[in-house]
Design a protein around this motif. Structure first.
Motif: not given
Length: 72
Positions: A12-14, A42-44, A52-54
């Motif tokens: 999964h991306r997160c 959670y942000e992701c 997504e957050p960096t």
């Protein structure tokens, strides 16, 4: 599954964000170590794919995710 189907599962991306949260659980007092990584996880999860957050990871020694800039 057909015999020629050799697809591999994709993380999964997160996935890296949740691993950072799990690692935070083992880094001292979880009440102090978990909130930061959990917020980014959670942000992701709430973000759209590609947004997504960096921010850097707290405990994983991985490079932070980057966003591809599309030039038009």
């Amino acid at each position: 599954m057909p015999e020629g189907d050799h697809r591999q599962p994709i993380a999964h991306r997160c996935n890296d964000r949740v691993e950072d949260v799990i690692q935070a659980c083992f880094e001292g007092n979880p009440f102090k170590t978990v909130p930061g990584p959990f917020k980014l996880f959670y942000e992701c999860m709430r973000s759209k794919p590609g947004e997504e957050p960096t921010a850097p990871f707290f405990y994983l020694e991985l490079d932070p995710p980057t966003r591809e800039v599309k030039l038009e």
